[in-house]
Design an enzyme around this catalytic site. Structure first.
Site, PDB file in Angstrom:
ATOM      1  N   HIS A 176      -1.483   1.303  -4.125  1.00 21.75           N
ATOM      2  CA  HIS A 176      -1.972   3.040  -3.761  1.00 21.75           C
ATOM      3  C   HIS A 176      -0.999   3.278  -5.047  1.00 21.75           C
ATOM      4  CE1 HIS A 176      -4.198   1.869   0.403  1.00 21.75           C
ATOM      5  NE2 HIS A 176      -4.764   1.856  -0.906  1.00 21.75           N
ATOM      6  N   ALA A 185       9.372  -4.291  12.723  1.00 20.98           N
ATOM      7  CA  ALA A 185      10.023  -5.457  11.192  1.00 20.98           C
ATOM      8  C   ALA A 185      10.879  -5.397  10.747  1.00 20.98           C
ATOM      9  CB  ALA A 185       8.443  -4.621   9.792  1.00 20.98           C
ATOM     10  N   GLN A 228       0.714  -1.198  -0.081  1.00 20.51           N
ATOM     11  CA  GLN A 228       0.107  -0.001  -0.480  1.00 20.51           C
ATOM     12  C   GLN A 228       0.313   1.344  -0.374  1.00 20.51           C
ATOM     13  OE1 GLN A 228      -3.611  -1.064   3.024  1.00 20.51           O
ATOM     14  NE2 GLN A 228      -1.676  -2.413   3.874  1.00 20.51           N
ATOM     15  N   ASN A 229       2.142   1.194   0.357  1.00 17.73           N
ATOM     16  CA  ASN A 229       3.029   1.998   0.394  1.00 17.73           C
ATOM     17  C   ASN A 229       3.471   2.934  -1.237  1.00 17.73           C
ATOM     18  OD1 ASN A 229       3.123   1.648   3.033  1.00 17.73           O
ATOM     19  ND2 ASN A 229       5.289   0.553   2.500  1.00 17.73           N
ATOM     20  N   VAL A 230       4.048   4.006  -0.989  1.00 17.37           N
ATOM     21  CA  VAL A 230       4.271   4.556  -2.193  1.00 17.37           C
ATOM     22  C   VAL A 230       5.518   5.286  -2.883  1.00 17.37           C
ATOM     23  CG1 VAL A 230       1.999   5.658  -2.793  1.00 17.37           C
ATOM     24  CG2 VAL A 230       3.004   7.125  -1.748  1.00 17.37           C
ATOM     25  N   ASP A 231       6.318   4.703  -1.603  1.00 20.07           N
ATOM     26  CA  ASP A 231       7.474   4.787  -1.515  1.00 20.07           C
ATOM     27  C   ASP A 231       8.930   4.367  -2.317  1.00 20.07           C
ATOM     28  OD1 ASP A 231       8.164   2.453  -0.704  1.00 20.07           O
ATOM     29  OD2 ASP A 231       7.714   3.587   1.838  1.00 20.07           O
ATOM     30  N   GLY A 286       2.969  -4.420   9.197  1.00 21.58           N
ATOM     31  CA  GLY A 286       2.979  -2.669   9.666  1.00 21.58           C
ATOM     32  C   GLY A 286       1.695  -2.477   8.588  1.00 21.58           C
ATOM     33  N   GLU A 321       1.850  -3.738  17.091  1.00 25.23           N
ATOM     34  CA  GLU A 321       0.421  -4.042  17.671  1.00 25.23           C
ATOM     35  C   GLU A 321       0.007  -5.925  16.956  1.00 25.23           C
ATOM     36  OE1 GLU A 321      -1.969  -1.073  16.611  1.00 25.23           O
ATOM     37  OE2 GLU A 321      -0.103   0.429  17.141  1.00 25.23           O
TER      38      GLU A 321
HETATM   39  P1  OAD Z   1      -1.509   2.755   9.467  1.00 30.02           P
HETATM   40  O1  OAD Z   1      -0.888   3.681   9.687  1.00 30.02           O
HETATM   41  O2  OAD Z   1      -2.543   2.596   9.237  1.00 30.02           O
HETATM   42  O3  OAD Z   1      -0.683   1.288  10.409  1.00 30.02           O
HETATM   43  C1  OAD Z   1       0.483   0.828  10.210  1.00 30.02           C
HETATM   44  C2  OAD Z   1       0.722  -0.084  11.476  1.00 30.02           C
HETATM   45  O4  OAD Z   1       2.171  -0.758  11.211  1.00 30.02           O
HETATM   46  C3  OAD Z   1       0.069  -0.144  12.515  1.00 30.02           C
HETATM   47  O5  OAD Z   1      -0.422  -1.025  12.478  1.00 30.02           O
HETATM   48  C4  OAD Z   1       1.330   0.396  13.139  1.00 30.02           C
HETATM   49  O6  OAD Z   1       1.222  -0.769  15.047  1.00 30.02           O
HETATM   50  C5  OAD Z   1       2.289  -0.767  12.374  1.00 30.02           C
HETATM   51  N1  OAD Z   1       3.458  -0.284  12.986  1.00 30.02           N
HETATM   52  C6  OAD Z   1       4.042   0.920  12.880  1.00 30.02           C
HETATM   53  N2  OAD Z   1       5.570   1.203  13.137  1.00 30.02           N
HETATM   54  C7  OAD Z   1       5.727  -0.504  13.217  1.00 30.02           C
HETATM   55  C8  OAD Z   1       7.541  -0.780  12.827  1.00 30.02           C
HETATM   56  N3  OAD Z   1       8.393  -0.540  13.246  1.00 30.02           N
HETATM   57  N4  OAD Z   1       6.998  -2.709  12.769  1.00 30.02           N
HETATM   58  C9  OAD Z   1       5.502  -2.855  12.384  1.00 30.02           C
HETATM   59  N5  OAD Z   1       4.582  -2.749  11.921  1.00 30.02           N
HETATM   60  C10 OAD Z   1       4.815  -1.753  12.224  1.00 30.02           C
HETATM   61  O7  OAD Z   1      -0.781   2.561   7.172  1.00 30.02           O
HETATM   62  P2  OAD Z   1      -1.450   1.628   6.642  1.00 30.02           P
HETATM   63  O8  OAD Z   1      -2.363   0.350   7.634  1.00 30.02           O
HETATM   64  O9  OAD Z   1      -0.212   1.148   5.659  1.00 30.02           O
HETATM   65  O10 OAD Z   1      -3.994   5.246   1.981  1.00 30.02           O
HETATM   66  O11 OAD Z   1      -2.803   2.305   6.181  1.00 30.02           O
HETATM   67  C11 OAD Z   1      -3.338   1.972   4.777  1.00 30.02           C
HETATM   68  C12 OAD Z   1      -3.616   3.126   3.997  1.00 30.02           C
HETATM   69  O12 OAD Z   1      -3.900   3.721   4.793  1.00 30.02           O
HETATM   70  C13 OAD Z   1      -2.087   3.628   3.441  1.00 30.02           C
HETATM   71  O13 OAD Z   1      -1.766   3.310   2.319  1.00 30.02           O
HETATM   72  C14 OAD Z   1      -2.825   4.955   3.165  1.00 30.02           C
HETATM   73  C15 OAD Z   1      -3.546   5.523   4.491  1.00 30.02           C
HETATM   74  O14 OAD Z   1      -5.155   6.542   4.589  1.00 30.02           O
HETATM   75  C16 OAD Z   1      -4.585   6.348   1.557  1.00 30.02           C
HETATM   76  O15 OAD Z   1      -3.503   7.447   0.959  1.00 30.02           O
HETATM   77  C17 OAD Z   1      -5.145   5.508   0.154  1.00 30.02           C
END
Ligand code: OAD
Length: 269
Positions: A125, A256, A107-110, A216, A244
């Site tokens: 995405h 991760a 889902q990342n754009v990086d 993540g 989490e």
């Molecule tokens: P979220 O910010 O919703 O979730 C990030 C997850 O990564 C959380 O469950 C954290 O607990 C976990 N996390 C944080 N740091 C971590 C680490 N070092 N190692 C492992 N896990 C870690 O991000 P996404 O699920 O990617 O879409 O969000 C999905 C979409 O919501 C994105 O693609 C974007 C956003 O709105 C659009 O903009 C369309």
């Protein structure tokens, strides 16, 4: 054996036995590369409300009403990506495909999975580096250095008297009127269709995998969040790596960049 140790051991067994793995990633896999997530306490959507910043309509209204805030948001999104490098988690995912067939769905754009060496990556995405017309036709790829230049120009625009025209000029290589049509980055904002063909290929991969490794992601944003369910519906087991505890057959809790290298080493090392 503790639950954590049992889950880790089952996750290792799942990877060893797998014939087709899908690695489904979200912002958390890039957190240790310095890119903020969206929903954690220091996440992007805590600092900038999605209503004002995650739709084209909201973003354009913000640009006109408060160009400096618009520039702040773009800097907050672009700068960490512009200076980021893959971390040990991206590298472990790339390493995995030396042992078993792997499809990465992100889902990342990086662009960090490709930078780490993963060869099959479906960016559902989209990508901030891919510039397309409004109709979706490919225009060109931006480099990370070009994104760094945009950030620098946005900083200058913020200080300028006419902040909006300066900000629009700063981002022109990424977003603005082009020779034939308006061009934009191929990223999916709220309410937009998923990036294609990535989304169709991602669903096919989920239907064909026997092990899905989610990393993540809060798995809250539809339709991407359907993918683990699709994998389960065809009998695949799901491993989740997150700081989490997540919903999965085998949740493995931890950062991760520590957990994934350990997982790959234990499975194939
Ligand atoms: P979220 O910010 O919703 O979730 C990030 C997850 O990564 C959380 O469950 C954290 O607990 C976990 N996390 C944080 N740091 C971590 C680490 N070092 N190692 C492992 N896990 C870690 O991000 P996404 O699920 O990617 O879409 O969000 C999905 C979409 O919501 C994105 O693609 C974007 C956003 O709105 C659009 O903009 C369309």
């Amino acid at each position: 054996m503790s639950d954590d140790a049992a889950n880790l051991s089952s996750a290792v067994g799942c990877l060893r036995a797998a014939k087709n793995v899908v690695v489904f990633t979200g912002a958390g896999i890039s957190a240790e590369s310095g890119i903020p997530t969206f929903r954690d306490s220091d996440g992007l959507w805590q600092r900038f409300s999605p209503e004002r910043f995650a739709t084209w309509d909201g973003l354009l209204k913000t640009a006109v009403a408060d160009p400096r805030l618009f520039a702040d948001f773009l800097i907050a999104v672009l700068e960490p990506i512009a200076v980021a490098a893959p971390n040990a988690a991206h590298l472990a995912v790339a390493e995995l495909e030396r042992h078993i067939p792997v499809t990465v769905v992100t889902q990342n754009v990086d662009g960090l999975h490709q930078a780490a060496g993963s060869t099959t990556v479906h960016e559902v995405h989209g990508s901030i580096f891919e510039i397309v017309t409004l109709g979706g036709r490919f225009v060109r790829l931006l480099s990370r250095a070009e994104v760094r230049e945009i950030v620098q120009k946005l900083r200058e625009a913020k200080e300028a008297a006419l902040a909006l025209p300066k900000a629009l000029r700063a981002i022109h290589s990424m977003l603005g009127p082009g020779g034939v049509s308006i061009h934009r980055p191929k990223i999916v904002l709220f309410g937009e269709a998923m990036a294609e063909p990535a989304w169709t290929l991602a669903q096919e991969a989920a239907e064909q995998c026997d092990c899905m490794l989610t990393v993540g992601t809060s798995a809250t944003v539809m339709p991407a969040a359907m993918l683990p369910g699709i994998a389960r519906s065809v009998g695949a087991r799901v491993i989740d790596v997150s700081i989490e505890p997540g919903e999965a057959d085998f949740p493995v809790t931890g950062p991760a960049a520590s957990v994934l290298p350990a997982l790959v080493r234990l499975a194939f090392g």
